[in-house]
Design an enzyme around this catalytic site. Structure first.
Site, PDB file in Angstrom:
ATOM      1  N   LYS A  22      45.540 -16.383  20.768  1.00  0.00           N
ATOM      2  CA  LYS A  22      46.056 -16.875  19.661  1.00  0.00           C
ATOM      3  C   LYS A  22      47.596 -16.666  19.757  1.00  0.00           C
ATOM      4  O   LYS A  22      48.401 -17.614  19.623  1.00  0.00           O
ATOM      5  CB  LYS A  22      45.622 -15.817  18.460  1.00  0.00           C
ATOM      6  CG  LYS A  22      46.409 -16.136  17.131  1.00  0.00           C
ATOM      7  CD  LYS A  22      46.071 -15.317  16.053  1.00  0.00           C
ATOM      8  CE  LYS A  22      46.507 -13.638  15.887  1.00  0.00           C
ATOM      9  NZ  LYS A  22      48.005 -13.859  15.508  1.00  0.00           N
ATOM     10  N   ASN A  23      48.256 -15.371  20.123  1.00  0.00           N
ATOM     11  CA  ASN A  23      49.542 -15.336  20.114  1.00  0.00           C
ATOM     12  C   ASN A  23      50.204 -16.102  21.309  1.00  0.00           C
ATOM     13  O   ASN A  23      51.674 -16.109  21.080  1.00  0.00           O
ATOM     14  CB  ASN A  23      49.694 -13.635  20.335  1.00  0.00           C
ATOM     15  CG  ASN A  23      49.607 -12.835  19.104  1.00  0.00           C
ATOM     16  OD1 ASN A  23      49.449 -13.527  18.087  1.00  0.00           O
ATOM     17  ND2 ASN A  23      49.644 -11.428  19.166  1.00  0.00           N
ATOM     18  N   CYS A 118      55.295  -7.712   6.066  1.00  0.00           N
ATOM     19  CA  CYS A 118      53.893  -8.163   5.864  1.00  0.00           C
ATOM     20  C   CYS A 118      53.080  -6.844   6.012  1.00  0.00           C
ATOM     21  O   CYS A 118      53.908  -5.806   5.817  1.00  0.00           O
ATOM     22  CB  CYS A 118      53.248  -9.132   6.972  1.00  0.00           C
ATOM     23  SG  CYS A 118      53.573  -8.046   8.559  1.00  0.00           S
ATOM     24  N   ARG A 123      59.202  -5.973   9.514  1.00  0.00           N
ATOM     25  CA  ARG A 123      59.275  -6.777  10.459  1.00  0.00           C
ATOM     26  C   ARG A 123      60.470  -7.568  10.447  1.00  0.00           C
ATOM     27  O   ARG A 123      60.544  -8.882   9.917  1.00  0.00           O
ATOM     28  CB  ARG A 123      58.015  -7.558  10.603  1.00  0.00           C
ATOM     29  CG  ARG A 123      56.903  -6.771  10.975  1.00  0.00           C
ATOM     30  CD  ARG A 123      55.412  -7.582  10.867  1.00  0.00           C
ATOM     31  NE  ARG A 123      55.034  -7.925  12.319  1.00  0.00           N
ATOM     32  CZ  ARG A 123      54.179  -8.757  12.608  1.00  0.00           C
ATOM     33  NH1 ARG A 123      53.352  -8.890  11.951  1.00  0.00           N
ATOM     34  NH2 ARG A 123      53.840  -9.133  13.749  1.00  0.00           N
ATOM     35  N   ASP A 309      47.988  -4.025  18.775  1.00  0.00           N
ATOM     36  CA  ASP A 309      46.874  -4.878  18.201  1.00  0.00           C
ATOM     37  C   ASP A 309      45.274  -4.385  18.549  1.00  0.00           C
ATOM     38  O   ASP A 309      44.513  -4.876  18.000  1.00  0.00           O
ATOM     39  CB  ASP A 309      47.205  -6.358  18.590  1.00  0.00           C
ATOM     40  CG  ASP A 309      48.112  -7.282  18.010  1.00  0.00           C
ATOM     41  OD1 ASP A 309      48.796  -6.342  17.220  1.00  0.00           O
ATOM     42  OD2 ASP A 309      48.722  -8.177  18.506  1.00  0.00           O
ATOM     43  N   ARG A 401      42.130 -15.803  10.829  1.00  0.00           N
ATOM     44  CA  ARG A 401      43.496 -15.938  11.518  1.00  0.00           C
ATOM     45  C   ARG A 401      43.134 -15.758  12.878  1.00  0.00           C
ATOM     46  O   ARG A 401      43.964 -16.366  13.830  1.00  0.00           O
ATOM     47  CB  ARG A 401      44.380 -15.056  10.782  1.00  0.00           C
ATOM     48  CG  ARG A 401      44.672 -15.511   9.238  1.00  0.00           C
ATOM     49  CD  ARG A 401      45.797 -14.653   8.827  1.00  0.00           C
ATOM     50  NE  ARG A 401      46.957 -14.620   9.912  1.00  0.00           N
ATOM     51  CZ  ARG A 401      47.860 -13.518  10.033  1.00  0.00           C
ATOM     52  NH1 ARG A 401      47.762 -12.460   9.641  1.00  0.00           N
ATOM     53  NH2 ARG A 401      48.652 -13.547  11.192  1.00  0.00           N
TER      54      ARG A 401
HETATM   55  C1  UD1 Z   1      53.921  -9.902  18.269  1.00  0.00           C
HETATM   56  C2  UD1 Z   1      52.304 -10.189  18.191  1.00  0.00           C
HETATM   57  C3  UD1 Z   1      51.776  -9.156  17.102  1.00  0.00           C
HETATM   58  C4  UD1 Z   1      52.076  -7.678  17.816  1.00  0.00           C
HETATM   59  C5  UD1 Z   1      53.250  -7.683  18.315  1.00  0.00           C
HETATM   60  C6  UD1 Z   1      53.634  -6.464  19.094  1.00  0.00           C
HETATM   61  C7  UD1 Z   1      52.616 -12.634  17.992  1.00  0.00           C
HETATM   62  C8  UD1 Z   1      52.569 -13.861  17.180  1.00  0.00           C
HETATM   63  N1  UD1 Z   1      52.455 -11.562  17.529  1.00  0.00           N
HETATM   64  O1  UD1 Z   1      54.488  -9.762  17.026  1.00  0.00           O
HETATM   65  O2  UD1 Z   1      50.442  -9.471  17.330  1.00  0.00           O
HETATM   66  O3  UD1 Z   1      51.298  -6.827  17.080  1.00  0.00           O
HETATM   67  O4  UD1 Z   1      53.892  -8.733  19.214  1.00  0.00           O
HETATM   68  O5  UD1 Z   1      52.921  -6.421  20.367  1.00  0.00           O
HETATM   69  O6  UD1 Z   1      52.650 -12.943  19.060  1.00  0.00           O
HETATM   70  N2  UD1 Z   1      61.521  -5.848  15.200  1.00  0.00           N
HETATM   71  C9  UD1 Z   1      62.610  -5.656  14.997  1.00  0.00           C
HETATM   72  N3  UD1 Z   1      63.530  -6.684  14.606  1.00  0.00           N
HETATM   73  C10 UD1 Z   1      63.372  -8.119  15.151  1.00  0.00           C
HETATM   74  C11 UD1 Z   1      62.135  -8.070  15.735  1.00  0.00           C
HETATM   75  C12 UD1 Z   1      61.049  -7.111  15.687  1.00  0.00           C
HETATM   76  O7  UD1 Z   1      63.194  -4.496  14.231  1.00  0.00           O
HETATM   77  O8  UD1 Z   1      64.028  -9.012  15.217  1.00  0.00           O
HETATM   78  C13 UD1 Z   1      60.194  -4.833  15.386  1.00  0.00           C
HETATM   79  C14 UD1 Z   1      59.176  -5.086  14.180  1.00  0.00           C
HETATM   80  O9  UD1 Z   1      59.405  -4.789  13.214  1.00  0.00           O
HETATM   81  C15 UD1 Z   1      58.287  -4.237  14.852  1.00  0.00           C
HETATM   82  C16 UD1 Z   1      58.523  -4.104  16.463  1.00  0.00           C
HETATM   83  O10 UD1 Z   1      59.770  -4.588  16.625  1.00  0.00           O
HETATM   84  O11 UD1 Z   1      58.266  -2.979  14.437  1.00  0.00           O
HETATM   85  C17 UD1 Z   1      57.606  -5.055  17.374  1.00  0.00           C
HETATM   86  O12 UD1 Z   1      57.835  -6.509  17.011  1.00  0.00           O
HETATM   87  P1  UD1 Z   1      57.820  -7.735  17.908  1.00  0.00           P
HETATM   88  O13 UD1 Z   1      57.662  -7.140  19.181  1.00  0.00           O
HETATM   89  O14 UD1 Z   1      58.764  -8.533  17.519  1.00  0.00           O
HETATM   90  O15 UD1 Z   1      56.277  -8.374  17.301  1.00  0.00           O
HETATM   91  P2  UD1 Z   1      56.202  -9.689  16.823  1.00  0.00           P
HETATM   92  O16 UD1 Z   1      56.606 -10.994  18.090  1.00  0.00           O
HETATM   93  O17 UD1 Z   1      56.401  -9.928  15.416  1.00  0.00           O
END
Ligand code: UD1
Length: 423
Positions: A22-23, A118, A123, A309, A401
């Site tokens: 999915k991701n 969320c 996030r 996850d 989802r």
């Molecule tokens: C992706 C995955 C999700 C998984 C996560 C961590 C997808 C669609 N989703 O989510 O299933 O749980 O990686 O492995 O691929 N953060 C910030 N600022 C930012 C971006 C992120 O502070 O600009 C923080 C987030 O709040 C969180 C952490 O970084 O605490 C990890 O987020 P991130 O690695 O970006 O996860 P996603 O890409 O949202």
């Protein structure tokens, strides 16, 4: 709204095919926006999140067709006639923000709703924004939308160091950099297999990328990308989830398409807990070594560490393990919402901040429970398999989802599980 009913189970035996990730698919689909030529993804999972991404891309003017019952996504972004990613779609799924980088690179402007918080945490998107600004974009937040433009007309390569190895920020910046002028270096890039999969697809489209899968990714921008066909990598989270089913119930299940390199840190913990994992010609065969699982401690980390996850699902396993395990959640601040539900089933869990201490009990007891997010919902199904009596998991739209036909996949290996129409 549908519910899933699970009855405590004996041993599970047979094979479970693992779907495409999915991701990975959610970042591969926006990559279509980078080219005027068609992009086709094979081995796509059939999930509601994929439908949401289809809806978003279609709203921008892309043509997306589900072929072979959704297993193939054929996309064409010849005419992108809208540059606004609307709140009504983005709020359903945070990964919608992955259209920002490609739209900026291709069109030079984009308006993308901020996804908002969320259930598992706030996030933010600051790392995406700083990275794209370093490539020459100007981004302003107005009325909940990011208004982004490239004053120079084309993004310009730059060296970017992420303060945290964010998956989404790495993906957005990587996609944008493929069409930027000159060289982009992303330091402290995320190393998740989904990023290597994205880079493989982008290379097939003509991008010049090196270092994906490491913390330093280097991109030489090109003038245009062309069409490609790309098979989506195996879903390591679905894989890990179903590896836990025979660990919880006993028996022996082969996960078709499973690969150790996708779930290395997770396999180490399963091995320590007393689960046997064997590589086969078609995937991974998993069985429980003794009668009872041993407690192990887990800390979630970016890849190649233990994935956040799989934390909720691992907790379900630990609920009936012998001894006490400590699970530390380091990626998201609010990812223990499954614990009160597991406790309704008789689990002994104490949560303090980002740490959950789980003392195993002999047997969980079935109960009506509520799914709060995607991974939490499947953890309750796993717990239900380990419980005496009947567990009703409500609000399963979260599950749909991220897991295709969960009741069919688990039912085929002998689990007592059924979906019922909700009221
Ligand atoms: C992706 C995955 C999700 C998984 C996560 C961590 C997808 C669609 N989703 O989510 O299933 O749980 O990686 O492995 O691929 N953060 C910030 N600022 C930012 C971006 C992120 O502070 O600009 C923080 C987030 O709040 C969180 C952490 O970084 O605490 C990890 O987020 P991130 O690695 O970006 O996860 P996603 O890409 O949202």
């Amino acid at each position: 709204m549908d519910s899933i009913i699970v009855r405590g189970n004996g041993a599970l035996n047979g094979q479970i095919p693992i779907a495409g990730a999915k991701n990975a698919c959610l970042t591969l689909m926006p990559a279509t926006l980078l080219s005027e030529e068609p992009l086709t993804l094979t081995n796509a999972p059939r999930l509601s999140d994929i439908k949401t991404m289809t809806q978003l891309l279609s709203s921008l003017g892309a043509e997306v067709s589900d072929l072979q019952d959704g297993k193939v996504q054929a996309m064409s972004s010849h005419n992108i006639d809208n540059h606004i990613a609307d709140y009504d779609i983005v709020r359903k799924m945070r990964a919608s923000n992955l259209v920002l980088g490609p739209m900026l690179a291709r069109l030079g402007h984009a308006v993308v709703s901020l996804p908002g918080g969320c259930a598992i945490g706030t996030r933010p998107m600051d790392l995406h924004i700083h990275g794209l600004e370093a490539l020459g974009a100007e981004i302003e937040l107005k009325e909940g939308y990011l208004h982004a433009k490239v004053p120079a007309g084309r993004l310009q390569g730059a060296e970017i160091t992420l303060s945290f190895a964010s998956v989404g920020a790495t993906e957005n910046i990587l996609m944008a950099a493929t069409l930027a002028k000159g060289t982009t270096i992303i330091n402290n890039a995320a190393r998740e297999p989904e990023i290597a999969d994205l880079a493989t697809c982008l290379r097939a489209m003509g991008a010049q990328i090196e270092g994906d899968g490491t913390s330093r990714i280097e991109v030489q921008g090109v003038d245009r990308l062309h069409g490609a066909t790309h098979p989506v990598v195996t879903d390591r989270i679905e894989l890990g989830t179903y590896m836990l089913a025979p660990a919880i119930c006993g028996g022996e299940v082969e996960l078709l398409g499973g690969r150790i390199d996708l779930v290395g840190a997770f396999c180490e913990k399963l091995d320590a807990a007393g689960v046997s994992i064997e590589e086969t010609q078609h995937g991974l065969k998993v069985s429980r070594k003794g009668d009872r699982i041993r407690a192990v401690d887990v800390v979630t980390e970016p890849f190649p560490g233990f994935p956040t996850d799989l934390q909720a699902q691992m907790m379900a396993l630990m609920c009936t393990a012998e001894g006490t395990s400590v699970l530390e959640e380091k990626i998201f601040e609010n990812r223990f919402m499954h614990t009160p539900e597991l406790m309704r089933m008789g689990a002994n869990i104490e949560v303090q901040g980002g740490t959950a201490t789980v003392t195993g009990v002999e047997r969980l007891k079935g109960a009506p429970v509520m799914a709060t997010d995607l991974r939490a919902s499947v953890s309750l199904i796993l717990a239900g398999l380990a419980a005496e009596g009947e567990t009703i998991v409500n609000r399963v739209y979260h599950l749909d989802r991220g897991y295709e036909r969960v009741e069919e996949k688990l039912g085929n290996v002998g689990a007592h599980i059924e979906r019922v129409d909700g009221v």
